[in-house]
Motif scaffolding. Structure first.
Motif, PDB file in Angstrom:
ATOM      1  N   ASP A 106     -11.824  13.710  -0.906  1.00  0.00           N
ATOM      2  CA  ASP A 106     -11.488  12.882   0.256  1.00  0.00           C
ATOM      3  C   ASP A 106     -11.388  11.395  -0.064  1.00  0.00           C
ATOM      4  O   ASP A 106     -11.024  10.609   0.794  1.00  0.00           O
ATOM      5  N   GLU A 107     -11.743  11.002  -1.292  1.00  0.00           N
ATOM      6  CA  GLU A 107     -11.615   9.593  -1.648  1.00  0.00           C
ATOM      7  C   GLU A 107     -10.192   9.374  -2.192  1.00  0.00           C
ATOM      8  O   GLU A 107      -9.855   9.838  -3.277  1.00  0.00           O
ATOM      9  N   PHE A 166      -2.400  11.511 -11.015  1.00  0.00           N
ATOM     10  CA  PHE A 166      -1.629  10.848 -12.067  1.00  0.00           C
ATOM     11  C   PHE A 166      -1.912  11.484 -13.431  1.00  0.00           C
ATOM     12  O   PHE A 166      -0.997  11.854 -14.163  1.00  0.00           O
ATOM     13  N   LEU A 167      -3.230  11.664 -13.720  1.00  0.00           N
ATOM     14  CA  LEU A 167      -3.619  12.192 -15.025  1.00  0.00           C
ATOM     15  C   LEU A 167      -3.140  13.633 -15.217  1.00  0.00           C
ATOM     16  O   LEU A 167      -2.620  13.993 -16.259  1.00  0.00           O
ATOM     17  N   SER A 226     -11.925   5.280 -13.981  1.00  0.00           N
ATOM     18  CA  SER A 226     -10.776   6.127 -14.237  1.00  0.00           C
ATOM     19  C   SER A 226      -9.507   5.292 -14.429  1.00  0.00           C
ATOM     20  O   SER A 226      -8.765   5.483 -15.387  1.00  0.00           O
ATOM     21  N   PHE A 227      -9.278   4.329 -13.522  1.00  0.00           N
ATOM     22  CA  PHE A 227      -8.046   3.535 -13.633  1.00  0.00           C
ATOM     23  C   PHE A 227      -8.081   2.592 -14.820  1.00  0.00           C
ATOM     24  O   PHE A 227      -7.064   2.341 -15.445  1.00  0.00           O
ATOM     25  N   ILE A 243      -6.149  -1.354  -7.115  1.00  0.00           N
ATOM     26  CA  ILE A 243      -7.224  -0.436  -6.732  1.00  0.00           C
ATOM     27  C   ILE A 243      -8.543  -0.860  -7.395  1.00  0.00           C
ATOM     28  O   ILE A 243      -9.596  -0.910  -6.756  1.00  0.00           O
ATOM     29  N   GLU A 268     -11.818  -1.844  -5.318  1.00  0.00           N
ATOM     30  CA  GLU A 268     -13.066  -1.089  -5.475  1.00  0.00           C
ATOM     31  C   GLU A 268     -14.194  -1.983  -5.987  1.00  0.00           C
ATOM     32  O   GLU A 268     -15.354  -1.781  -5.631  1.00  0.00           O
ATOM     33  N   THR A 272     -19.067   6.297  -6.191  1.00  0.00           N
ATOM     34  CA  THR A 272     -17.708   6.545  -5.729  1.00  0.00           C
ATOM     35  C   THR A 272     -16.742   5.425  -6.144  1.00  0.00           C
ATOM     36  O   THR A 272     -15.758   5.705  -6.838  1.00  0.00           O
ATOM     37  N   ILE A 325      -7.123   4.587 -17.736  1.00  0.00           N
ATOM     38  CA  ILE A 325      -5.670   4.811 -17.742  1.00  0.00           C
ATOM     39  C   ILE A 325      -4.955   3.587 -18.312  1.00  0.00           C
ATOM     40  O   ILE A 325      -4.094   3.694 -19.180  1.00  0.00           O
ATOM     41  N   ASN A 345      -8.519   7.001  -3.667  1.00  0.00           N
ATOM     42  CA  ASN A 345      -8.292   6.387  -4.973  1.00  0.00           C
ATOM     43  C   ASN A 345      -8.597   7.362  -6.098  1.00  0.00           C
ATOM     44  O   ASN A 345      -7.934   7.366  -7.136  1.00  0.00           O
ATOM     45  N   ILE A 346      -9.656   8.186  -5.887  1.00  0.00           N
ATOM     46  CA  ILE A 346      -9.996   9.148  -6.934  1.00  0.00           C
ATOM     47  C   ILE A 346      -8.911  10.218  -7.049  1.00  0.00           C
ATOM     48  O   ILE A 346      -8.486  10.595  -8.151  1.00  0.00           O
ATOM     49  N   THR A 385      -5.844   9.832  -6.339  1.00  0.00           N
ATOM     50  CA  THR A 385      -4.670   9.186  -6.940  1.00  0.00           C
ATOM     51  C   THR A 385      -4.759   9.224  -8.465  1.00  0.00           C
ATOM     52  O   THR A 385      -3.820   9.606  -9.166  1.00  0.00           O
ATOM     53  N   SER A 386      -5.918   8.831  -8.986  1.00  0.00           N
ATOM     54  CA  SER A 386      -6.044   8.764 -10.446  1.00  0.00           C
ATOM     55  C   SER A 386      -5.979  10.164 -11.050  1.00  0.00           C
ATOM     56  O   SER A 386      -5.331  10.397 -12.058  1.00  0.00           O
ATOM     57  N   THR A 408     -16.269   5.362  -9.922  1.00  0.00           N
ATOM     58  CA  THR A 408     -15.417   6.421 -10.460  1.00  0.00           C
ATOM     59  C   THR A 408     -13.960   5.954 -10.527  1.00  0.00           C
ATOM     60  O   THR A 408     -13.289   6.089 -11.555  1.00  0.00           O
ATOM     61  N   SER A 409     -13.499   5.365  -9.423  1.00  0.00           N
ATOM     62  CA  SER A 409     -12.112   4.888  -9.410  1.00  0.00           C
ATOM     63  C   SER A 409     -11.911   3.802 -10.448  1.00  0.00           C
ATOM     64  O   SER A 409     -10.930   3.806 -11.194  1.00  0.00           O
ATOM     65  N   PHE A 450      -2.514   0.224  -9.735  1.00  0.00           N
ATOM     66  CA  PHE A 450      -3.795   0.613 -10.323  1.00  0.00           C
ATOM     67  C   PHE A 450      -4.757  -0.587 -10.421  1.00  0.00           C
ATOM     68  O   PHE A 450      -5.943  -0.493 -10.113  1.00  0.00           O
TER      69      PHE A 450
END
Lengths: 895, 125
Positions: free
Chosen positions: B10-11, B20-21, A685-686, A712, A716, A678, A689, B13-14, B16-17, A681-682, A709
């Motif tokens: 439910d996360e 955005f995308l 992904s960020f 975050i 994380e 979890t 980006i 941050n995920i 959010t990304s 993943t953030s 970003f």
């Protein structure tokens, strides 16, 4: 004084009880065996028939005369049972596999079922136990004379012998089932074993602690010589006596009877191997004190063999004297019963039956008479054996010390030892060797020990004893070849047993065993191997392939038989039809059949179709032996399979536990993976980006967004690190690999410090924290940092998840006489009882949604820490069903 | 081409990304963090594509998918399942429940954006 009438009534009553016990057990054994009577304890008690009145009365006499020498008689059996149980086990195994009925049966069976050997062993056994029976008669007669006053010893002895004969006939040959086991007798013997042990210990305790002032008083002032006696410890006589008693416990017909023939289960021997020595210890512990006190208290010239009886009488303790008399009576009767049964079995089976069968065969009588004849001959043998015992008593004058008489019997039966041991351990031992050894040994025993024991009153005259036959001093019975420096007993043992063994080995090596001897030798020596028996080749002779096929088909079944014959035919180059009946085919067939019906049967069957129409005696006996082996093997298999079943059950349980653990581990790994993915993943992904070249150039993406970003990603990463730390922490705590350093501390201090630490966040969240600390010091052994960690974790949870309008937290400490309690109570409502079960589970769902934002390892770690400090963390409920956390730790006792 | 995408995740941050995308790719995005809510919104007919996380409070992703497939209105709604579990059994369960695509976390941005683009094209045709 005890009246003679009372004595007789007590003895008759005692015998009646024994009889009733034996009767009931026999009746029950026929229908439904009594469980506890099949126990190893009863078996051991029956082996204690070894302790006769020689032990009961004679051991004290021996101790009074020769000091500690009496110990050797019990040292030998102890050594055999403790150290040589494997020898007994082999005898028991052979006895069961071959349904052995006596020691004569075992020896004759081993040496090719020789009837002459059986007769020889029987004769030696009967003669050898005669002095032993006489010994029992003498002890009962003497003890009776003590109570009844001066009586005619011979008359008393005669009635005792007659009574015992009647008694033994009633006991041992009552039922018509003339089989080899006597459950009733064994039970009665076990009861007698208890009576004699109790009686001897009772007298011993009385003498040691009431007549004298304890053991210290008795041994005070006694010189070492008096205790050691004239005998030189570890000298020739000691070694000889120990050897003799060790031999006797194996070779005495009555010991063989109870140890081997009456054995119900082989594993009973395991118990007997320690319990029987213990019994012997109990029987001998008070011998020396009784002897020493007797020597001091009793008037000079009184018979030390009777101290056990006369000491209580001299002290006016009549009831104890009566118990002692009963103990001696028990010792004598149990020996006589078993010895007479064992000897009569031998006489009837090996002497009377062969003659009777020959006569009956001639007169064509019905075989139904055989059983009656068997019982009658046993009854007559019993009477005869007791008659011989009485005769010995009469001729020898009944004057010798008890121990000396018993030893004559010991040396007599010791003659069996060479051929017995050779028979079960040496394949090369032959019948000729056994007979030669036994003849020489027993002759020397008779000449050097048995006949001289009559003191010149029987066959050997006093002149022969002192100067040798015809005046040849080299042939003097008690110093053969001029060996006059030895003790007469050592002299007799060295000559008789020594020459016996040498002759046995030499003659065995020089002669060749016949087929049956060789077969039996193999079966006896290799009794632990399940199958045996070499195959003798049979000539194809007149064998016909068709007959062979029919036989094979009958035993193996049509298909396997056809396959076998096709295969044989193919090897002979025949494509269609049956193979030629060659010698090779015959032995191949025999081998195949042996797999189904056993080697012996196969041999018999194949030789029949090969032309030898009659099946020889040898083959029939082979078949019988193999059948017995199969029975024994299948019994062992049944035991084994029960054992395996138990083991399998345990394995199943262990497997289930392991599976459950494995499932837990899988679940944990899967959860860990989920929790790690979890935040990753953030982060991924960020960072994608942020490094995307298009987005980099895109001015519509604000700098605020970019730094959000980055923040975050940073958060994380921290979450990921914390998660890894926690996972490592809990696995170390649960594995117990990081032992916490515990030191004494006051629990109140830890609470105080934790509350101060969270003061910042409580203030920010506007939560009121109240502490109600116990006024007493709360000494515990704990790790201060870890305890604080737990408290902070729970306090901050209580702050974070308190949904009340005016949030409050109460921290309360208390103790009882064993436990210190720390309660953390908030007014946020807590969790429901259903959720309570899961809050301590790692990554539990309830945790995620209700109690924590992160990985949900906080509570499991806290609990693991408490466990590591011998405490606990639990969720408790108040009366109004709101939950609170409770920490417990053992109260440290301050001394 | 604008497509309405519902993100059940439910996360924060995920989501959010992903928001955005997907917005950059020109889609309209709505986020639900609760299982029941996500099901309700999906059944309302608003989304053209559903991105569905497996571990959701109150109702898990598989159950939501099953119920959507049982309903005539959403029988053919394209669904991308997201999961952090990524074991073979999870993929099989997702496919059995009727997911069009199964993406394991952590995903690459291009993977999920392209997948939605493809599904959007297929829907419009």
């Amino acid at each position: 004084m005890i009246s003679v009438n009372l004595l007789l009534v007590v003895c008759l009553g005692y015998v009646a009880i024994l009889f009733v016990v034996a009767f009931i057990v026999d009746q029950r054994a026929r229908h439904r065996p009594i469980r506890w009577l099949q126990s190893p304890v009863i078996y051991t008690l029956s082996i204690s028939v070894y302790c006769t009145s020689w032990t009961f009365y004679g051991a004290v006499g021996s101790a009074a005369r020769n000091g500690l020498e009496f110990i050797t008689i019990y040292l030998g059996p102890t050594l055999v049972f403790v150290g040589w149980w494997w020898l007994l086990r082999k005898l028991v195994r052979i006895g069961r596999a071959h349904r052995i009925t006596s020691i004569a049966d075992l020896i004759s069976s081993r040496y090719g079922k020789s009837s002459s050997l059986a007769v020889l062993v029987t004769l030696i056994a009967v003669v050898a136990i005669t002095p032993y029976i006489a010994l029992q008669l003498q002890s009962v007669t003497n003890s009776y004379a003590v109570i009844a006053g001066d009586t005619d010893g011979v008359t008393t002895a005669f009635w005792v012998a007659a009574g015992m004969a009647l008694f033994t006939i009633l006991f041992g040959t009552r039922n018509l089932d003339a089989n080899e086991r006597h459950h009733g007798v064994v039970a009665a013997i076990a009861l007698e074993a208890i009576v004699k042990l109790t009686a001897l210990i009772a007298v011993g305790v009385f003498v040691t602690f009431f007549v004298a002032d304890g053991a210290a008083d008795i041994f005070d002032g006694i010189s070492q010589e008096a205790i050691r006696g004239s005998g030189d410890i570890f000298g020739a006589r000691w070694v000889t006596l120990t050897f003799l008693s060790a031999t006797a416990v194996i070779c005495l017909p009555r010991q063989f009877q109870v140890t081997v023939v009456e054995n119900i289960e082989e594993r009973h021997l395991a118990t007997a191997s320690w319990l029987f020595p213990l019994y012997l210890f109990g029987m001998t512990i008070f011998i020396m004190p009784i002897a020493l006190v007797g020597l001091e208290v009793m008037p000079a010239g009184s018979n030390p063999d009777l101290y056990v009886l006369t000491l209580p009488l001299a002290e006016q303790r009549n009831e104890l004297a009566l118990l002692a008399f009963l103990g001696g009576f028990s010792s004598a009767t149990s020996m006589v019963i078993v010895a007479a049964i064992a000897a009569s079995t031998m006489v009837s089976n090996h002497v009377v039956m062969p003659i009777a069968l020959r006569l009956l065969a001639r007169s064509n009588a019905v075989s139904g008479d055989v059983r009656n004849l068997l019982l009658t001959s046993r009854r007559i043998s019993i009477a005869l054996i007791l008659g011989l015992g009485f005769l010995y008593f009469y001729i020898s004058g009944g004057s010798d010390a008890l121990a000396a008489i018993g030893l004559i019997a010991f040396v007599g039966v010791a003659q069996f030892l060479p051929c017995l041991l050779g028979g079960i351990f040496w394949r090369g031992a032959t019948k000729a060797g056994a007979i030669a050894g036994l003849l020489i040994g027993s002759a020397l025993w008779a000449y050097t020990l048995f006949l001289p024991s009559f003191g010149g009153h029987f066959i050997l005259t006093p002149e022969v004893l002192t100067s040798g036959p015809w005046g040849i001093s080299l042939l003097r019975p008690q110093s053969l070849m001029g060996l006059s420096d030895f003790d007469p007993l050592v002299h007799a043992v060295v000559w008789s047993v020594g020459l016996n063994a040498i002759i046995f080995v030499v003659v065995s090596s020089l002669t060749k065993p016949d087929i049956l001897e060789r077969l039996q030798g193999t079966l006896f020596v290799g009794v632990y191997r399940s199958t045996g028996g070499a195959m003798s080749s049979i000539s194809a002779g007149a064998a016909d392939a068709e007959d062979m096929f029919i036989l094979a088909q009958r035993i193996l079944g049509l298909e396997p038989a056809r396959r076998l014959f096709d295969e044989i035919a193919a090897s002979q180059g025949i494509t269609v039809g049956l193979p030629h009946a060659t010698d090779a085919v015959i032995s191949r067939l025999e081998r195949e059949l042996a797999g189904s019906v056993g080697a012996a049967s196969a041999h018999a069957m194949v030789s029949r179709i090969a032309g030898r129409q009659t099946v020889g005696m040898t083959e029939l006996i082979d078949i019988a032996d193999e059948t017995q082996q199969v029975i024994e093997t299948s019994r062992q298999l049944a035991e084994k399979s029960a054992e395996l079943e138990r083991a399998a059950e345990q394995l199943r349980e262990a497997n289930m536990r392991l599976r459950a653990l494995d499932a837990q581990k899988d679940e944990f790994l899967s959860q860990v993976s989920h929790e790690l993915r979890t935040p990753m993943t953030s982060i991924r992904s960020f960072s994608e980006i942020l490094k995307d070249s298009e987005i980099l150039k895109d001015t519509s993406v604000s700098n605020e967004d970019r730094s959000r970003f980055v923040a975050i990603i940073y958060d994380e990463s921290l979450r990921l690190t914390r998660l890894l730390d926690e996972i490592l922490d809990i696995s170390r705590l649960e594995a117990g690999s990081s032992a916490l350093k515990l030191e004494p501390m006051n629990a109140n201090n830890a609470v105080h410090s934790a509350v101060e630490t969270v003061a910042g966040i409580t203030l920010k969240a506007d939560v009121k924290v109240t502490s109600e600390l116990s006024p007493d010091d709360l000494p515990v052994r704990a790790n201060a940092d870890r305890l604080r960690q737990v408290l902070i974790n729970i306090l901050s949870n209580a702050v974070k998840y308190n949904g009340a309008e005016v949030p409050e937290i109460l921290v309360r400490t208390s103790h009882d006489d064993r436990t210190v309690k720390i309660d953390i109570i908030d007014n946020g409502g807590g969790v429901t009882r259903e959720e309570a079960n899961t809050v301590f589970e790692k990554f539990a769902r309830g945790n995620r949604s209700v109690l924590s934002s992160g990985a949900g390892l906080g509570l499991p770690i806290s609990r693991a820490i408490m466990h590591a400090m011998d405490g606990d963390l639990t969720l408790e409920f108040t009366r109004d069903h709101s939950s609170f956390f409770r920490l417990t730790l053992p109260l440290l006792k301050t001394t | 081409m604008t497509t309405r995408v519902l993100l059940a995740e439910d996360e924060p941050n995920i989501s959010t990304s992903l928001t955005f995308l997907l917005e950059r790719a020109g889609h309209e995005v709505k986020v639900e963090t609760d299982g029941d809510k996500a099901l309700e919104t999906a059944l309302s007919g608003w989304p053209a594509i559903l991105v569905l996380d497996v571990m959701l409070p109150s109702l898990d992703g598989y159950e939501i998918l099953r119920r959507l497939r049982d309903d005539v209105r959403t029988k053919n709604l394209p669904v991308i399942m997201l999961t952090a579990k990524g074991q073979r059994e999870d993929r099989e369960t997702a496919m059995k429940c009727g997911a069009n695509l199964f993406i394991t976390k952590p995903f690459s941005n291009a993977e999920i954006v392209d997948a939605i683009k493809d599904l959007a094209t297929a829907v419009s045709e």
